[in-house]
Scaffold this active site. Sequence first.
Site, short mmCIF file in Angstrom:
data_model
loop_
_atom_site.label_atom_id
_atom_site.label_comp_id
_atom_site.label_asym_id
_atom_site.label_seq_id
_atom_site.Cartn_x
_atom_site.Cartn_y
_atom_site.Cartn_z
N ASP A 1 -38.74 -3.30 -48.72
CA ASP A 1 -37.96 -3.00 -47.76
C ASP A 1 -37.74 -4.41 -47.72
O ASP A 1 -38.94 -6.00 -47.20
CB ASP A 1 -38.64 -2.55 -46.75
CG ASP A 1 -38.97 -1.43 -46.90
OD1 ASP A 1 -37.54 -0.12 -46.56
OD2 ASP A 1 -39.86 -0.78 -48.02
N ASP B 1 -34.12 -1.05 -46.52
CA ASP B 1 -34.91 0.05 -47.62
C ASP B 1 -34.02 -1.04 -48.72
O ASP B 1 -32.75 0.46 -49.12
CB ASP B 1 -35.64 1.09 -46.99
CG ASP B 1 -35.95 1.81 -48.35
OD1 ASP B 1 -35.47 1.11 -49.58
OD2 ASP B 1 -36.16 3.29 -48.38
N GLU C 1 -33.51 6.23 -43.48
CA GLU C 1 -33.27 7.82 -43.16
C GLU C 1 -33.96 7.92 -41.76
O GLU C 1 -35.70 8.99 -41.78
CB GLU C 1 -34.72 7.73 -44.21
CG GLU C 1 -34.83 7.71 -45.62
CD GLU C 1 -35.55 8.35 -46.51
OE1 GLU C 1 -35.50 9.48 -47.33
OE2 GLU C 1 -37.10 7.42 -47.12
N ASN D 1 -34.89 -0.32 -52.24
CA ASN D 1 -35.09 0.60 -52.98
C ASN D 1 -35.46 -0.75 -54.63
O ASN D 1 -34.47 -0.19 -55.74
CB ASN D 1 -34.76 1.68 -53.13
CG ASN D 1 -34.98 3.10 -52.32
OD1 ASN D 1 -36.41 3.00 -52.58
ND2 ASN D 1 -33.88 3.65 -52.35
N ASP E 1 -44.11 6.63 -45.26
CA ASP E 1 -44.46 6.18 -46.36
C ASP E 1 -43.34 4.34 -46.02
O ASP E 1 -45.06 4.00 -47.55
CB ASP E 1 -44.29 6.91 -47.30
CG ASP E 1 -42.53 7.29 -48.15
OD1 ASP E 1 -41.96 7.09 -46.55
OD2 ASP E 1 -42.52 8.75 -48.44
N HIS E 2 -43.12 4.34 -45.58
CA HIS E 2 -42.98 2.96 -45.18
C HIS E 2 -43.69 2.25 -43.98
O HIS E 2 -44.10 3.17 -43.10
CB HIS E 2 -41.70 2.62 -45.30
CG HIS E 2 -40.40 3.40 -46.57
ND1 HIS E 2 -39.99 2.17 -47.68
CD2 HIS E 2 -40.44 3.99 -47.09
CE1 HIS E 2 -39.51 2.95 -48.33
NE2 HIS E 2 -39.19 4.14 -48.12
N ASN F 1 -37.78 1.83 -42.76
CA ASN F 1 -38.11 3.31 -42.74
C ASN F 1 -38.34 4.51 -42.36
O ASN F 1 -39.64 4.73 -43.10
CB ASN F 1 -37.77 3.41 -44.77
CG ASN F 1 -37.45 5.21 -44.73
OD1 ASN F 1 -37.64 5.95 -45.10
ND2 ASN F 1 -37.05 5.26 -46.23
#
Length: 263
Positions: free
Chosen positions: A222, A151, A34, A153, A251-252, A7
């Site tokens: 992930d 990802d 993203e 989530n 942030d990933h 991501n």
Amino acid sequence: MKIATWNINGVKARIENLCQWLKDSDPDIVCLQEIKTVDEGFPRFEIEALGYHVETNGQKGFNGVAILSKMKPDEVTRGLPGDDADEQARFIEAVFSVPEHGALRVCCLYLPNGNPVDTEKYPYKLAWMERLRKFAAGRLALEEPTILAGDYNVIPEPHDCFDPKVWENDALFLPQTRRAFRALEHLGFTDAVRATTDANKLYSFWDYQAGAWQKNNGIRIDHLMLSPEAADRLTSAAIEKHVRAWEKPSDHVPVIARFDFQA
């Protein structure tokens, strides 16, 4: 063959990091989530200059997924079947010819976050996961190596986050969410990372807030989920955590798996 999911949290904002990582890590196929851009705005020139073919399913401002590959795919499908009214760009599938093994299917997916739970976002998340389950069952019937990378989530188990109590009421960790994820496993899909290690404190996401990275307050959301034909060829998996320490990081971080397919 090395296959990765990441991501990127805005491909234009992270293009320098992405290019550096492609040079350093040298993956054969990359699933990005993203990307946060329409197809026409994707910075394909910089990536193609590194020898990658680019396929995107973009969306302005948010969402968007892409598959980068050293070999050109034979087929590309955009959008997860099951809801013609769903306009969110969260899915792309590419089919590659692999010597001795026929077709290799790589699906890049970005599951809905689902928060706040008391809004329409959580039912949408669960409905999306049910569509994914039905899609995955259909792909299993083909008996081809299939990789569902992205990802999710989803925090699958308590040891996949730094403190389960912090996440117990979050859409990423609710029992319904985890049950929907296990439904994929019950079909016959294997979590690549957990197939290779039971270690704790393996995370792929650290929030930008509250010093999460510095404290290692992360979560593992992930995943690369493998059909039996893909799992049979898995040789290793890893989380490339060091990328989180770069300047202007996502942030990933990338999660990678290696297979004994010939690229």
